[in-house]
Structures are given as C-alpha cells and as structure tokens.
Design a protein around this motif. Structure first.
Motif, PDB file in Angstrom:
ATOM      1  N   ASN A 139      54.146 -13.649  35.675  1.00 54.53           N
ATOM      2  CA  ASN A 139      54.883 -13.837  36.939  1.00 54.53           C
ATOM      3  C   ASN A 139      56.510 -13.973  36.307  1.00 54.53           C
ATOM      4  O   ASN A 139      57.094 -15.052  36.115  1.00 54.53           O
ATOM      5  CB  ASN A 139      54.399 -14.886  37.519  1.00 54.53           C
ATOM      6  CG  ASN A 139      55.145 -14.864  39.074  1.00 54.53           C
ATOM      7  OD1 ASN A 139      56.141 -14.252  39.409  1.00 54.53           O
ATOM      8  ND2 ASN A 139      54.877 -15.753  39.654  1.00 54.53           N
ATOM      9  N   THR A 140      57.252 -12.800  36.285  1.00 50.01           N
ATOM     10  CA  THR A 140      58.764 -12.839  36.164  1.00 50.01           C
ATOM     11  C   THR A 140      59.770 -13.360  37.347  1.00 50.01           C
ATOM     12  O   THR A 140      60.656 -13.150  37.373  1.00 50.01           O
ATOM     13  CB  THR A 140      59.308 -11.490  35.559  1.00 50.01           C
ATOM     14  OG1 THR A 140      58.999 -10.623  36.647  1.00 50.01           O
ATOM     15  CG2 THR A 140      58.261 -11.124  34.182  1.00 50.01           C
ATOM     16  N   GLY A 141      58.615 -13.206  38.649  1.00 45.64           N
ATOM     17  CA  GLY A 141      59.634 -13.541  39.676  1.00 45.64           C
ATOM     18  C   GLY A 141      60.034 -14.960  40.186  1.00 45.64           C
ATOM     19  O   GLY A 141      59.731 -15.764  39.219  1.00 45.64           O
ATOM     20  N   ILE A 142      60.292 -15.139  41.506  1.00 43.50           N
ATOM     21  CA  ILE A 142      60.411 -16.620  41.797  1.00 43.50           C
ATOM     22  C   ILE A 142      59.475 -17.105  42.924  1.00 43.50           C
ATOM     23  O   ILE A 142      59.466 -18.133  43.500  1.00 43.50           O
ATOM     24  CB  ILE A 142      61.743 -16.748  42.563  1.00 43.50           C
ATOM     25  CG1 ILE A 142      62.024 -15.738  43.319  1.00 43.50           C
ATOM     26  CG2 ILE A 142      62.783 -16.707  41.331  1.00 43.50           C
ATOM     27  CD1 ILE A 142      63.195 -16.057  44.232  1.00 43.50           C
ATOM     28  N   ASP A 143      58.443 -16.351  43.317  1.00 44.59           N
ATOM     29  CA  ASP A 143      57.545 -16.568  44.192  1.00 44.59           C
ATOM     30  C   ASP A 143      56.098 -16.961  43.509  1.00 44.59           C
ATOM     31  O   ASP A 143      55.901 -16.509  42.312  1.00 44.59           O
ATOM     32  CB  ASP A 143      57.146 -15.512  45.217  1.00 44.59           C
ATOM     33  CG  ASP A 143      58.201 -14.927  46.215  1.00 44.59           C
ATOM     34  OD1 ASP A 143      59.052 -15.937  46.226  1.00 44.59           O
ATOM     35  OD2 ASP A 143      58.209 -13.948  46.573  1.00 44.59           O
ATOM     36  N   THR A 144      55.388 -17.900  43.990  1.00 47.61           N
ATOM     37  CA  THR A 144      53.920 -18.384  43.453  1.00 47.61           C
ATOM     38  C   THR A 144      52.903 -17.275  44.178  1.00 47.61           C
ATOM     39  O   THR A 144      52.993 -17.268  45.318  1.00 47.61           O
ATOM     40  CB  THR A 144      53.622 -19.754  43.802  1.00 47.61           C
ATOM     41  OG1 THR A 144      54.544 -20.692  43.235  1.00 47.61           O
ATOM     42  CG2 THR A 144      52.201 -20.015  43.547  1.00 47.61           C
ATOM     43  N   VAL A 145      52.178 -16.614  43.367  1.00 42.97           N
ATOM     44  CA  VAL A 145      51.301 -15.691  43.777  1.00 42.97           C
ATOM     45  C   VAL A 145      49.653 -15.947  43.229  1.00 42.97           C
ATOM     46  O   VAL A 145      49.861 -16.648  42.152  1.00 42.97           O
ATOM     47  CB  VAL A 145      51.655 -14.334  43.413  1.00 42.97           C
ATOM     48  CG1 VAL A 145      52.942 -13.657  44.023  1.00 42.97           C
ATOM     49  CG2 VAL A 145      51.742 -14.103  41.895  1.00 42.97           C
ATOM     50  N   GLN A 146      48.809 -15.284  43.897  1.00 43.43           N
ATOM     51  CA  GLN A 146      47.527 -15.431  43.502  1.00 43.43           C
ATOM     52  C   GLN A 146      46.842 -14.032  43.425  1.00 43.43           C
ATOM     53  O   GLN A 146      46.777 -13.292  44.500  1.00 43.43           O
ATOM     54  CB  GLN A 146      46.684 -16.335  44.377  1.00 43.43           C
ATOM     55  CG  GLN A 146      45.213 -16.414  43.758  1.00 43.43           C
ATOM     56  CD  GLN A 146      44.268 -17.484  44.535  1.00 43.43           C
ATOM     57  OE1 GLN A 146      44.624 -17.628  45.676  1.00 43.43           O
ATOM     58  NE2 GLN A 146      43.330 -18.000  43.851  1.00 43.43           N
ATOM     59  N   MET A 147      46.110 -13.653  42.277  1.00 47.23           N
ATOM     60  CA  MET A 147      45.423 -12.352  42.340  1.00 47.23           C
ATOM     61  C   MET A 147      44.164 -12.499  42.729  1.00 47.23           C
ATOM     62  O   MET A 147      43.628 -13.439  42.307  1.00 47.23           O
ATOM     63  CB  MET A 147      45.385 -11.891  40.860  1.00 47.23           C
ATOM     64  CG  MET A 147      45.039 -10.439  40.589  1.00 47.23           C
ATOM     65  SD  MET A 147      43.102 -10.509  40.403  1.00 47.23           S
ATOM     66  CE  MET A 147      42.982 -10.979  38.645  1.00 47.23           C
ATOM     67  N   LEU A 148      43.948 -11.632  43.645  1.00 50.55           N
ATOM     68  CA  LEU A 148      42.746 -11.904  44.400  1.00 50.55           C
ATOM     69  C   LEU A 148      41.508 -10.739  44.221  1.00 50.55           C
ATOM     70  O   LEU A 148      40.236 -10.935  44.165  1.00 50.55           O
ATOM     71  CB  LEU A 148      42.758 -12.011  46.031  1.00 50.55           C
ATOM     72  CG  LEU A 148      43.523 -13.282  46.349  1.00 50.55           C
ATOM     73  CD1 LEU A 148      43.908 -13.054  48.046  1.00 50.55           C
ATOM     74  CD2 LEU A 148      42.974 -14.509  46.292  1.00 50.55           C
ATOM     75  N   THR A 149      42.040  -9.551  43.968  1.00 49.10           N
ATOM     76  CA  THR A 149      41.229  -8.516  43.732  1.00 49.10           C
ATOM     77  C   THR A 149      41.541  -7.448  42.774  1.00 49.10           C
ATOM     78  O   THR A 149      42.873  -7.328  42.545  1.00 49.10           O
ATOM     79  CB  THR A 149      40.632  -7.851  45.235  1.00 49.10           C
ATOM     80  OG1 THR A 149      41.689  -7.017  45.632  1.00 49.10           O
ATOM     81  CG2 THR A 149      39.967  -8.567  46.075  1.00 49.10           C
TER      82      THR A 149
END
Length: 431
Positions: free
Chosen positions: A170-180
């Motif tokens: 994650n090189t961005g500034i948001d928190t993300v979740q990989m789901l599929t």
C-alpha cells in the motif's frame, strides 16, 4: 483571529505535527510552501478553511501512522496464516468500534466492482497483447502496488505446472482491505480458465499505508506456454484521499507462464462474456464471502441414474467483526430444460454433512460436495444460512442468508448461458 497571521505560530504548529507523525519529512516541505503562500492565503480570506483542512489531514495521517508499517512474508504454516487472519480481524473490529466501518452495509458485488473499472486496451501496459511479456508484472491501482512473478515447476501427469508469488504494498494514504480475487489463465491455444474466490490463502488482508502482504499459489496448463492476469477487489476502510467509490479493483498485469521463466508471446485471453457463466463465482453478503468452483466429477460424463455429476469446492471467509455459525445450506441446479433440482438440509452439507461450523472473525474454511443435472450443461447457485455473533460475543438468533454466486456447469469446462429465466419445475432433495 486568523490562524495564518503569525509566521511563528504556523512554524510551531507544523513542527509539532511533524513530531507527532513520526518524522514525516513531507511536513518540512509543507513548512516552506505554507510560508511562501501565507500572505496570499491571508489576503484572499482562505486562512480559516485551509487551516481546518490541514488539521483534518494531519489528524487522519497521525492515526494512520500510529504504528509502524507491517510487512507480512509468505505464510509457511497454519500458525502463520492464523496470525495474519487475527491481525486483519483486529483492525476490522477496531474500525467497526470507531464507527468507521459498517459491517452490515451491502456493497457492490465483486464482479460489479471489476466490471466497473475502465476497460483496458489490448495493447495497454497492463495486457500487452501481441507483445513478448516477461514472467512478472507490476501494476499500481489507487496506491496499491501489486507485483506477481511466476516460476516453472515442471511437467506433472501431462500438465505443466507453475508457482506464482503475489506481493501487495500500500503506497497510498488510505487503509484498504483485499476481499476477493479473480484470475484469468490462458494456454498456448487461447483456452481460458478463470478462478474467483475470497481473499487468498484464507486471508483477507487489511493494508494500512506502508503495509505489505505476500502469498504464493500455483496453477497448471496443458501447454508449455501460457499467461495469467487478473485483479483483486478492495474496500477502502478509512479514506484520507477522498477517492471514490470505496470499492475498487486492483489490476494484475499480464505475465508469462514460461518453461524458461523468460519472455514469451502467448495469446491474450479474456474473462467470460457477461451473458455467460464460468465454472467459478464469488459473492459477498454483509462481509461474509463465498467463493465456489466446480469440475466434472471423475466419471461425471458417464450418466448414472440419468444424472451428470460435478464436484464443487467452496470457501467461506468471515470478514466481519464477530464470529458466525453456518447452520443450513441450499443448492439449486437448473438444467437446459429449465428444471430445478434442490439439495438442502441442516449444517454445511457436502463433506461436512449436517454439521454446523463456527467461523471466528477473520477466518475461513472449505467444504466440498457434488452437484447433479440431467443435462451436460446447467447452472448452480444457492445460499448458506448463518447465525451472526452478538456484540457481547454470544451467538444471537439473528440469521442471514449468504449467497452462493451462480456458476456454470459444463462437461468441457467452457462457460455456459444463464438458464435461470425459465418457468421452473422444482424437484427437491434433502440431505
């Protein structure tokens, strides 16, 4: 008073922000830029709203960087997989407690998220059709960098095998979740096979800014050369950038499946057309994700009792903030004549038979079974009934139906039409 009227105050504020952010050098640049722009901003009356925006950004970034970035290596054991599952589950629970994540909110389905992305041109740097391609690729989508590399593992039983490693950062500034996930494998004769599923290796990783996650898997083709590409579907759990929509598809650039692990010129393959159904599906219901795939059962083309047989493989991932219990199952097959055949009963069904299954937050499990049809082409879909855990950790009486996405059934492995539009006759079997 105008908060931008004092150079000394501004300098002190930004230096304090820098200290709270853990030595983020970007704030030194912000100091210089702010001092240059200070008089202009004050004169046009933008001081107060801009000050509020800076404060909001500083606060968000401070939360995101409260802990150092984490890099998860490839899990080599069940214990390491469990650690990764618990880490993601803890972050999901934390965000749910802060009311930053609505676990019961229905969002776009994985296929809808994937299809909503701008279509890639065949000659783009993602697909590179008609070009020699290496056995690796790297693509960045909305700050998520996905690097994939394949390695040839030899010939086994008439098929050629490769392992592949996936590295997400994650090189961005948001928190993300990989789901599929969604993979497209193409052999040298342009025959395509697809695979859809929840997460990967039983994990739906949460990636904060700077976090990294890796996994390994493998595939087989009937030819010595091929290619693979695809995508992973993500949900933004905490947005700092303001990017929309919250669901997005992180692309995987096309890479070669090569016996020499070198450059190859394999044909380009595409996912099944929207009016056709591949032999795989993935569907999410209130953050419970079901991936399903089918293969003709051994001897399935030899009609027994007037029925053709397929073997299904289902994985269920719990991406909620509490446990669930699978208490009932229902499968429906629709043949070419529009006739429905229903298999339903208590428990998970398939290899689990009538047993219920408790699935803690962040974890996953698999089950296998058989589907039948009177024709060589059919569809299958259904749902699992699950009880959701209450906020105090106790199993509640609240039940939800978690959908199984519709799958194509064919003896030759080719996608099939959607047959569910018929006026159906219902033949039910309980198991």
């Amino acid at each position: 008073k105008n908060p931008w009227s004092s150079t000394n105050w501004l300098l002190s504020y930004l230096l304090l922000s820098r200290k709270m952010l853990g030595r983020d050098l970007r704030w030194f640049l912000a100091v210089a830029l702010a001092l240059v722009a200070q008089r202009i901003i004050t004169n046009v009356g933008l001081g107060v709203p801009l000050f509020a925006w800076v404060e909001r950004m500083r606060s968000s970034m401070t939360v995101e960087r409260a802990d150092p970035p984490i890099s998860f290596e490839v899990a080599k054991s069940e214990h390491e997989i469990n650690e990764q599952q618990r880490h993601s589950a803890a972050l999901v629970s934390q965000l749910a407690e802060q009311n930053k994540l609505e676990v019961d909110k229905e969002v776009a389905q994985p296929d809808e998220v994937r299809q909503a992305m701008p279509e890639e041109d065949a000659a783009s740097q993602v697909l590179k059709c008609g070009q020699k391609i290496p056995a690796e690729s790297l693509v960045v989508t909305r700050g998520v960098e996905i690097y994939v590399k394949s390695v040839y593992r030899g010939q086994h039983g008439g098929s050629h095998a490769w392992s592949y490693s996936v590295h997400m950062r994650n090189t961005g500034i948001d928190t993300v979740q990989m789901l599929t996930r969604h993979w497209i494998f193409t052999d040298a004769e342009a025959k395509v096979s697809e695979m859809k599923g929840p997460g990967a290796r039983g994990v739906t990783p949460v990636l904060r800014p700077g976090d990294e996650w890796q996994y390994e898997s493998g595939t087989q083709l009937g030819t010595r050369v091929g290619s693979m590409h695809g995508s992973f579907q993500f949900e933004t759990l905490r947005s700092v950038s303001g990017a929309h929509p919250s669901m997005f598809s992180g692309r995987v650039g096309r890479l070669a499946l090569s016996p020499s692990n070198g450059l190859e010129l394999p044909p380009c393959g595409e996912a099944a057309a929207t009016h056709l159904l591949p032999l795989t599906s993935v569907r999410a219901t209130r953050r419970v994700i079901v991936g399903a795939s089918v293969d003709p059962a051994p001897g399935g083309a030899e009609v027994a009792d007037g029925l053709f047989r397929w073997r299904y493989d289902v994985q269920i991932n719990n991406a909620r903030d509490g446990g669930i219990t699978v208490v009932r199952h229902r499968w429906v097959t629709v043949d070419e004549g529009g006739v429905e055949r229903v298999q339903e009963g208590s428990g998970v069904g398939g290899s689990h038979r009538t047993r219920e299954h408790l699935l803690p937050e962040g974890e996953a499990f698999r089950t296998r079974g058989f589907l039948t049809s009177r024709t060589q082409v059919a569809n299958a879909y259904g749902h699992y009934t699950v009880k959701v855990e209450a906020s105090d950790g106790a199993t509640s009486d609240t039940e939800i139906e978690v959908g199984i996405g519709v799958i194509g059934l064919s003896m030759d492995g080719e996608p099939v039409p959607d047959l569910r539009g018929f006026e159906n006759e219902d033949n039910s079997d309980s198991d």
